[in-house]
Design a protein around this motif. Sequence first.
Motif, mmCIF file in Angstrom:
data_model
loop_
_atom_site.group_PDB
_atom_site.id
_atom_site.type_symbol
_atom_site.label_atom_id
_atom_site.label_comp_id
_atom_site.label_asym_id
_atom_site.label_seq_id
_atom_site.Cartn_x
_atom_site.Cartn_y
_atom_site.Cartn_z
ATOM 1 N N LEU A 189 0.851 -1.203 0.000
ATOM 2 C CA LEU A 189 0.000 0.000 0.000
ATOM 3 C C LEU A 189 0.882 1.246 0.000
ATOM 4 C CD1 LEU A 189 -2.788 -0.971 2.608
ATOM 5 C CD2 LEU A 189 -2.767 -1.347 0.139
ATOM 6 N N ILE A 190 1.954 1.216 0.796
ATOM 7 C CA ILE A 190 2.883 2.350 0.844
ATOM 8 C C ILE A 190 3.527 2.545 -0.534
ATOM 9 C CG2 ILE A 190 5.067 3.181 1.823
ATOM 10 C CD1 ILE A 190 4.239 1.740 4.468
ATOM 11 N N ALA A 191 3.980 1.427 -1.110
ATOM 12 C CA ALA A 191 4.680 1.510 -2.403
ATOM 13 C C ALA A 191 3.771 2.041 -3.512
ATOM 14 C CB ALA A 191 5.223 0.129 -2.784
ATOM 15 N N SER A 192 2.457 1.871 -3.355
ATOM 16 C CA SER A 192 1.535 2.334 -4.406
ATOM 17 C C SER A 192 1.520 3.863 -4.509
ATOM 18 C CB SER A 192 0.108 1.835 -4.131
ATOM 19 O OG SER A 192 -0.501 2.611 -3.096
ATOM 20 N N GLY A 193 1.934 4.535 -3.412
ATOM 21 C CA GLY A 193 1.931 6.005 -3.416
ATOM 22 C C GLY A 193 0.567 6.593 -3.135
ATOM 23 N N ASP A 194 -0.464 5.749 -3.094
ATOM 24 C CA ASP A 194 -1.843 6.228 -2.876
ATOM 25 C C ASP A 194 -2.650 5.095 -2.251
ATOM 26 O OD1 ASP A 194 -4.200 7.661 -2.984
ATOM 27 O OD2 ASP A 194 -4.609 7.138 -5.084
ATOM 28 N N GLY A 195 -2.155 4.598 -1.101
ATOM 29 C CA GLY A 195 -2.761 3.414 -0.503
ATOM 30 C C GLY A 195 -3.928 3.736 0.413
ATOM 31 N N HIS A 196 -4.759 2.718 0.651
ATOM 32 C CA HIS A 196 -5.862 2.885 1.606
ATOM 33 C C HIS A 196 -6.117 1.545 2.302
ATOM 34 C CE1 HIS A 196 -9.429 5.692 2.509
ATOM 35 N NE2 HIS A 196 -9.350 4.782 3.476
ATOM 36 N N LEU A 197 -6.009 1.570 3.622
ATOM 37 C CA LEU A 197 -6.301 0.394 4.444
ATOM 38 C C LEU A 197 -7.673 0.584 5.071
ATOM 39 C CD1 LEU A 197 -5.461 -2.175 6.100
ATOM 40 C CD2 LEU A 197 -4.523 -0.583 7.803
ATOM 41 N N VAL A 198 -8.552 -0.421 4.900
ATOM 42 C CA VAL A 198 -9.913 -0.328 5.435
ATOM 43 C C VAL A 198 -10.173 -1.566 6.291
ATOM 44 C CG1 VAL A 198 -12.355 -0.064 4.863
ATOM 45 C CG2 VAL A 198 -10.613 0.861 3.310
ATOM 46 N N ASN A 199 -10.297 -1.374 7.583
ATOM 47 C CA ASN A 199 -10.523 -2.504 8.485
ATOM 48 C C ASN A 199 -11.957 -2.481 9.000
ATOM 49 O OD1 ASN A 199 -7.940 -3.443 8.176
ATOM 50 N ND2 ASN A 199 -7.131 -2.406 9.995
ATOM 51 N N ILE A 200 -12.619 -3.630 8.868
ATOM 52 C CA ILE A 200 -14.019 -3.700 9.278
ATOM 53 C C ILE A 200 -14.097 -4.130 10.741
ATOM 54 C CG2 ILE A 200 -16.302 -4.633 8.785
ATOM 55 C CD1 ILE A 200 -15.137 -3.068 6.396
ATOM 56 N N SER A 201 -14.476 -3.185 11.576
ATOM 57 C CA SER A 201 -14.786 -3.492 12.975
ATOM 58 C C SER A 201 -16.294 -3.750 13.039
ATOM 59 C CB SER A 201 -14.322 -2.328 13.865
ATOM 60 O OG SER A 201 -14.756 -2.497 15.191
ATOM 61 N N VAL A 205 -6.102 5.498 6.284
ATOM 62 C CA VAL A 205 -6.497 4.352 7.112
ATOM 63 C C VAL A 205 -7.895 4.613 7.673
ATOM 64 C CG1 VAL A 205 -5.923 2.964 9.135
ATOM 65 C CG2 VAL A 205 -4.083 3.889 7.722
ATOM 66 N N THR A 206 -8.756 3.612 7.515
ATOM 67 C CA THR A 206 -10.157 3.782 7.904
ATOM 68 C C THR A 206 -10.622 2.599 8.750
ATOM 69 O OG1 THR A 206 -10.662 4.973 5.851
ATOM 70 C CG2 THR A 206 -12.530 3.973 7.003
ATOM 71 N N VAL A 207 -11.283 2.881 9.854
ATOM 72 C CA VAL A 207 -11.956 1.822 10.602
ATOM 73 C C VAL A 207 -13.466 1.978 10.392
ATOM 74 C CG1 VAL A 207 -11.976 3.136 12.800
ATOM 75 C CG2 VAL A 207 -12.180 0.643 12.835
ATOM 76 N N VAL A 208 -14.120 0.839 10.137
ATOM 77 C CA VAL A 208 -15.554 0.859 9.807
ATOM 78 C C VAL A 208 -16.339 0.158 10.917
ATOM 79 C CG1 VAL A 208 -17.290 0.170 8.113
ATOM 80 C CG2 VAL A 208 -14.971 0.746 7.343
ATOM 81 N N HIS A 209 -17.396 0.814 11.365
ATOM 82 C CA HIS A 209 -18.256 0.244 12.412
ATOM 83 C C HIS A 209 -19.680 0.084 11.867
ATOM 84 C CE1 HIS A 209 -15.170 0.932 15.529
ATOM 85 N NE2 HIS A 209 -14.959 2.077 14.938
ATOM 86 N N PRO A 210 -19.979 -1.050 11.236
ATOM 87 C CA PRO A 210 -21.351 -1.240 10.753
ATOM 88 C C PRO A 210 -22.280 -1.649 11.897
ATOM 89 C CG PRO A 210 -19.771 -2.634 9.534
ATOM 90 C CD PRO A 210 -19.095 -2.145 10.772
#
Length: 291
Positions: free
Chosen positions: A142-154, A195-200
């Motif tokens: 993700l870092i190497a992409s230069g435009d990464g996004h981590l999305v973790n589903i809580s 970086v995003t945390v998701v709370h459904p």
Amino acid sequence: MSREDSGERVLGRTGQSIGKVAVVTGAGSGLGRALAIGLARRGCRLALADLDPHGLAITRIRAEAVGATVSDAVLDVADRDAVRGFAADVAATYGVVHQLYNNAGIAGGRRLLEASDEELDLVLAVNLGGVVNGTKAFLPHLIASGDGHLVNISSLNGLLAQPGLSAYCTSKFAVRGFTETVRAEMLADHHPVAVTVVHPGGVRTNIANASLDLARSRGQTITARDEERVAYYNSRLLTMDPVDAAEIILRGVAARRPRIVVGAGARRLDRLTRLLPTAGPALTAWFDRRY
Ligand SMILES: NC(=O)c1ccc[n+]([C@@H]2O[C@H](COP(=O)([O-])OP(=O)(O)OC[C@H]3O[C@@H](n4cnc5c(N)ncnc54)[C@H](O)[C@@H]3O)[C@@H](O)[C@H]2O)c1
């Protein structure tokens, strides 16, 4: 028809993700499938993973039907070495990885005093271990992409604890802590990864039924109370269409929001827990007694 199939509809194409490579774990059902199809409609190339080859194949067919390039892998996210191998394969296939949706998860529905050690360990290994494994394996890409996004589903249960879900709540609170730590590290070190945390809140998926299937497959006795609990969840609590939930998540990701609370009920309970931080357990204990 499985629960998550009932509401499949079309997500809009925003254009902002065209050509990006997105990885979705737990893509064989429910929210993961809806995310995969939503990402496909947005022009992403997909790397999908799930334990269940049948569900995974269905998602792949649906994503390809809307024009996406798709690779897939049968994967146990709790298996660290397998997740590392998966990350290497995805990077080799596409040459770049922009987005990771750590979505695979399971529920476990017993009170702490009734739950076996194995059940507790499994929920933590999949829901927390899977997120840690996926993040660790994919973060360099993700870092190497230069435009990464981590999305973790809580979950809403990462904000509000409730009886009968001790391992699940523990894992989902931990996913929040883990994700916010990774966000802080990306910010501190100026890495180009949102970086995003998701709370459904309650989404109409197979998660409650799957918890019973898993318990049966592990030789656990299913009581009438277990079945009533799952029936109650299915009819009263898991009500949001997964396509709507995925749309909210994907819009939040496009807006680079660090925290996404999905659903009006979840947003109300989120506000309550921030206004009255100690009221949650008493509220959910009351709800548990009443229903
Ligand atoms: N449905 C809800 O109301 C709700 C609410 C809050 C959070 N969530 C979270 O959303 C995520 C998706 O759940 P869902 O509701 O779509 O459930 P689901 O059961 O419909 O889908 C979960 C998928 O994950 C896969 N999976 C399970 N264990 C795995 C493993 N070890 N490795 C790889 N794949 C595995 C399953 O095969 C399944 O395809 C989970 O993390 C869940 O905790 C769901």
